[in-house]
Scaffold this motif. Structure first.
Motif, PDB file in Angstrom:
ATOM      1  N   ARG B 275      32.521  36.747  17.483  1.00 40.03           N
ATOM      2  CA  ARG B 275      31.243  36.036  17.352  1.00 40.03           C
ATOM      3  C   ARG B 275      30.532  35.886  18.695  1.00 40.03           C
ATOM      4  NH1 ARG B 275      35.201  32.198  16.698  1.00 40.03           N
ATOM      5  NH2 ARG B 275      35.421  30.891  18.544  1.00 40.03           N
ATOM      6  N   ASP B 276      31.268  36.056  19.813  1.00 38.00           N
ATOM      7  CA  ASP B 276      30.654  35.895  21.132  1.00 38.00           C
ATOM      8  C   ASP B 276      30.148  37.215  21.703  1.00 38.00           C
ATOM      9  OD1 ASP B 276      31.002  33.167  21.320  1.00 38.00           O
ATOM     10  OD2 ASP B 276      33.059  33.366  22.035  1.00 38.00           O
ATOM     11  N   LYS B 343      31.758  40.486   7.928  1.00 37.21           N
ATOM     12  CA  LYS B 343      31.256  39.125   8.140  1.00 37.21           C
ATOM     13  C   LYS B 343      32.196  38.330   9.048  1.00 37.21           C
ATOM     14  CE  LYS B 343      27.642  39.272   5.351  1.00 37.21           C
ATOM     15  NZ  LYS B 343      27.723  40.707   5.050  1.00 37.21           N
ATOM     16  N   ALA B 346      32.882  40.245  12.228  1.00 34.83           N
ATOM     17  CA  ALA B 346      31.608  40.709  12.803  1.00 34.83           C
ATOM     18  C   ALA B 346      31.648  42.187  13.169  1.00 34.83           C
ATOM     19  CB  ALA B 346      31.236  39.872  14.023  1.00 34.83           C
ATOM     20  N   GLU B 406      39.549  31.950   8.035  1.00 35.10           N
ATOM     21  CA  GLU B 406      38.364  32.286   7.251  1.00 35.10           C
ATOM     22  C   GLU B 406      38.685  33.332   6.177  1.00 35.10           C
ATOM     23  OE1 GLU B 406      38.667  32.285  10.528  1.00 35.10           O
ATOM     24  OE2 GLU B 406      36.798  31.839  11.585  1.00 35.10           O
TER      25      GLU B 406
END
Lengths: 325, 553
Positions: B275-276, B343, B346, B406
């Motif tokens: 995500r980063d 998702k 990513a 997740e």
């Protein structure tokens, strides 16, 4: 005589506290999970590896037996060997101490004068805009979570402006056989942001405390007498008000300082500051029982010592305490 | 800061109204505080930022170096950083093929005997020459001396009966039985130098007597779990190492690693959260990634008659549904891997259909990740006798692997579409392992890695057999005799195409039975700054200075 009996009583209390803490800590870490799964490489270990590791660490013994072995070793000054680092557990804790000590000291050196100063001024001018600003921002500073504060400090101080490094200890210099960041300019630069992150909530706490103390003392007869006598306001504030409000402040500084030594976990993690708090939380996660127990013992001893020190300091500050004992 | 002066102005205005007495009293404090402020502001310009050595490579790593004994623990945490100092006889390249290291060639001279020819003119960091006797010492130290609770590397040398050095550049190894992949074992073993008499203890090595290896970088200093400083080994036998100095900083918090890279405190940061990646790229950092030689999967308990948390829709305990391959197949069909890799990861993940990413040696070309097919899955479930579905608790660790917690949520949503109601249950890794070993779970999320496909097949899918060592990770007690035989046959073949084909065939055979649901191979993600020209990723995921190419001016 009285002093000796007080000291002995204190010592006995401390001893009982340590014993209770060790039992709670031992049972607690035991009930979290089995450390053997962190010691073997769980992705490749065979059942035989796991069995061997269990026996090697004495985890096959009943828990009361393990506790007995632990206590008898501690009495001989041996906290065991870290499961993860393969080093003597207590030496490991001590090796992380300089980092924590300098961080906590710098943070307190920022927090205590700034907090007391703000509190005195705000209390002196209670009801003014300045007082309201101090009061409101102290509520804000006390209620923001420390991880958010740390992140914002990194964002503002490191990423956007580039003034400070984002983490780590930087260069260190050797003193008393340990490495200290605070002795080098680069190291101090690294120290600033985490120290600020630790200091800000404490500034707020101390400021609130000294503000309410100041308001109280300002209305007392002796202050009015001082004014009537024509003493300068500054002298009244520093020589008469400050000593009179200092008892609770010294107590809270002692407690908060102990807390910084032991539980600055969040700040230490985010700034990658290798201190005692980070060691404790890592060790709990990895179920590294010798290190957890050594750290908890160290923390308990520190708190007991700090409290004793604060009590002694009360006697220095307050003639009434001296006279009563 | 900028808003302070007006506030002060306000405050003095107010105090004026209240009387000159208070106003006068604030003045000394105000000037004092203002001058302090001024000092702080000015000192920002006086002090420079962190002084930076021009030629030093600074790496922020998640791998926590815990001991300097290269034989103590077989954990990437240690081996990744120690690979700068110590070397191995054999290397695995980025295709996982074996390449010469300290050994230039090797061959099986008989079924139970191997001969390794060693590299000439290699010197240890203390100047002494590298000889066959050092290899003998290394093997003996692992086999007979290092008694680490986690077993260390003993399993790699357990098949070795004797080792001898007929001449300084030849090592002859006798094995108790045929060990066709013996060279692979040596791709994990760091060679130490014989120190004269006896063996070096772990304590001696940790105490910081400079560890002596043959690697491209020399040990300079370290602090357990904090940092490692290295200097270039100018006498290195191979290409001259690029960086005169290398400093590793152990930063376990991913956010702190990302921040350190963003501010330029370090040149390289490993294990970047997916995500980063976007924000790092925006700030000018470059990203390298590769599919990891590892697998994350769902594993079933297929042995017990009833399972904890598995009930029908009315909450009544039912017989273990996972014994039926149709149910396992249906659940695999109803798993949307696209959501997981696109998702949750990513895009920094590869949907999995087998134990290694497709294309690596020993993988099957026939197995490709399938898109979810809820209709067919529902039909299969009905055929297996569960038209209404059932309730399960899906357990997993949280924060151990990228996307673990997740993923359980996403899988729960997918499976709900075929009537299987999933309650995801995550716990910290150590708690998860304890509870899984105690039999608290019916099916769970797991992860494993290995040097080669057969290592994983042997541990994860072969029938559990404590004596033979197979099925060490087969916690669900899946048993398939035919597969066991196929795997054993494949493993008896020497390294090469024939062995890889046999392994692929065995994989095809066992995956048809769906003993696990392969989910994804997450990617190792490394970010690097302006001083680094390129970073060569390796599927094993170590982070090293050797993979780092400097920018040349």
């Amino acid at each position: 005589m009285a002093l000796i009996s007080v000291a002995l009583g204190r010592l006995a209390q401390a001893f009982l506290l340590l014993l209770a803490m060790s039992l709670v800590g031992f049972l607690g870490i035991h009930s979290v999970g089995n450390p053997v799964f962190n010691i073997v490489n769980i992705e490749t270990a065979t059942p035989e590896d796991i069995r061997n590791a269990t026996i090697a660490l004495g985890l096959d013994q009943p828990i009361w037996h393990q506790y007995g072995v632990f206590i008898s070793n501690v009495v001989r000054g041996n906290f065991g060997t870290s499961y993860i680092y393969h080093m003597p557990a207590f030496a490991l804790v001590i090796s992380k101490l300089p980092a924590t000590l300098e961080l906590a000291c710098v943070a307190m050196l920022i927090a205590a004068p700034v907090g007391v100063g703000l509190g005195l001024l705000a209390g002196r001018q209670s009801g003014t805009v300045f007082d309201r600003i101090v009061l409101r921002s102290s509520v804000f500073a006390l209620s923001i979570p420390s991880f958010w504060l740390s992140m914002m400090l990194i964002l503002a101080g490191a990423i956007l402006t580039g003034w400070f490094p984002s983490g780590g200890r930087g260069a260190t210099a050797s003193f008393l056989g340990q490495e200290w960041s605070v002795l080098t300019r680069n190291g101090f630069w690294h120290l600033f942001l985490p120290a600020l992150a630790l200091a800000i909530p404490n500034i707020a706490l101390i400021a609130r405390l000294s503000r309410s103390g100041t308001i109280e003392v300002e209305n007392l007869d002796f202050t009015r007498f001082c004014r009537a006598k024509g003493l300068s306001p500054r002298r009244i504030l520093l020589r008469h008000t400050l000593p009179n409000i200092s008892m609770p402040i010294v107590t809270i500084i002692g407690l908060q300082f102990g807390g910084m030594l032991a539980f600055a976990v969040v700040v230490e993690s985010i700034f990658a500051w290798p201190g005692v708090g980070k060691l404790l939380i890592d060790s709990i996660q990895l179920l590294d029982r010798p290190v957890v127990m050594a750290t908890l013992t160290f923390i308990s001893v520190t708190f007991v010592a700090l409290n004793a020190f604060v009590d002694l300091f009360h006697a220095v500050l307050d003639p009434r305490v001296r006279l009563s004992s | 800061m900028e808003s302070l002066p007006p506030q002060w102005g306000n405050c003095t205005q107010k105090t004026k109204k209240e009387g000159t007495f208070i106003m006068r009293s604030t003045k000394p404090f105000r000037s004092c505080l203002l001058s302090m402020l001024l000092i702080v502001v000015m000192s920002w310009n006086i002090f420079p930022g962190a002084a930076r050595a021009q030629d030093e490579l600074r790496i922020a790593t998640s791998y926590k170096l815990m001991t300097l004994d290269p034989h103590y623990a077989n954990l990437n945490e240690n081996t990744s950083l120690l690979s700068h100092i110590y070397e191995r006889l054999v290397y695995q390249d980025e295709k996982l093929d074996l390449k010469p290291g300290l050994a230039v060639s090797w061959r099986a001279t008989s079924e139970t005997q191997w001969q390794f020819k060693l590299r000439e003119n290699v010197r240890f960091h203390d100047g002494s020459p590298f000889t066959a006797d050092d290899v003998v010492y290394t093997i003996e130290r692992i086999r007979d001396f290092v008694k680490s609770p986690n077993g260390g590397f003993r399993s790699y040398v357990s098949g070795i009966k004797s080792v001898s050095a007929p001449d300084p550049l030849t090592v002859v190894i006798e094995t108790s039985g045929p060990v066709p992949n013996l060279p692979l074992s040596f791709s994990s073993i760091f060679v130490m130098h014989r120190p004269g008499q006896g063996f070096q203890t772990t304590q001696e090595l940790n105490a910081g007597h400079a560890p002596v290896g043959t690697g491209p970088y020399r040990f300079e200093s370290w602090s357990s779990g904090e940092m490692l400083k290295l200097k270039r080994n100018n006498d290195y036998w191979g290409d001259k190492p690029d960086w005169p100095e290398v400093t590793f900083r152990v930063i376990e918090s991913p956010a702190a690693r990302v921040a350190a890279l963003t501010t330029g405190d370090v040149d390289i940061a490993d294990a970047i959260p997916a995500r980063d990646v976007a924000s790092l790229k925006q700030r000018g950092a470059k990203i390298a990634s590769v599919g990891a030689a590892r697998i994350n999967f769902i594993q079933f308990d297929v042995e017990r008659e009833t399972l904890p948390g598995v009930t029908d829709k009315s909450g009544v305990e039912i017989a273990n549904p996972f014994k039926n391959p149709l149910v396992r197949r249906a659940l695999a069909m109803a798993t949307d891997r696209g959501v997981l890799v696109d998702k949750i990861l990513a895009g920094y993940g590869t949907a999995a259909a087998q134990v290694f990413p497709n294309g690596l040696p020993g993988t099957s070309a026939n197995l490709t990740p399938e898109a979810p097919n809820y209709e067919e899955a529902k039909a299969l479930l009905a055929e297996a006798g569960f038209p209404e579905g059932f309730h399960v608790v899906l357990a997993g660790p949280a924060g151990r692997y990228p996307g673990d917690g997740e993923s359980l949520q996403a899988i729960a949503q997918s499976w709900a579409r075929i009537g299987v109601a999933v309650q995801p249950a995550t716990s910290p890794f150590s708690v998860f392992n304890t509870r899984r070993a105690a039999g608290d779970y019916a099916l769970w999320y797991g992860g494993t890695s290995g040097e080669t496909v057969d290592v994983i097949l042997h541990a994860l899918l072969a029938s559990p057999d404590p004596e033979g060592g197979s099925g060490a990770l087969n916690f669900g007690h899946y048993r398939n005799q035919a597969f066991d035989q196929m795997l054993a046959k494949a493993q008896s073949i020497e390294e090469g195409l024939e062995r890889n084909n046999a392994l692929a065939e065995a994989t095809d055979f066992v995956m048809a039975d769906q003993p696990i649901i392969p989910l994804y191979h997450f990617h190792h993600i490394v970010g690097y700054g302006a001083r680094v020209a390129a970073y060569a990723m390796h599927p094993r995921g170590w982070t090293t200075a050797m993979q780092t190419l400097p920018v040349t001016e």
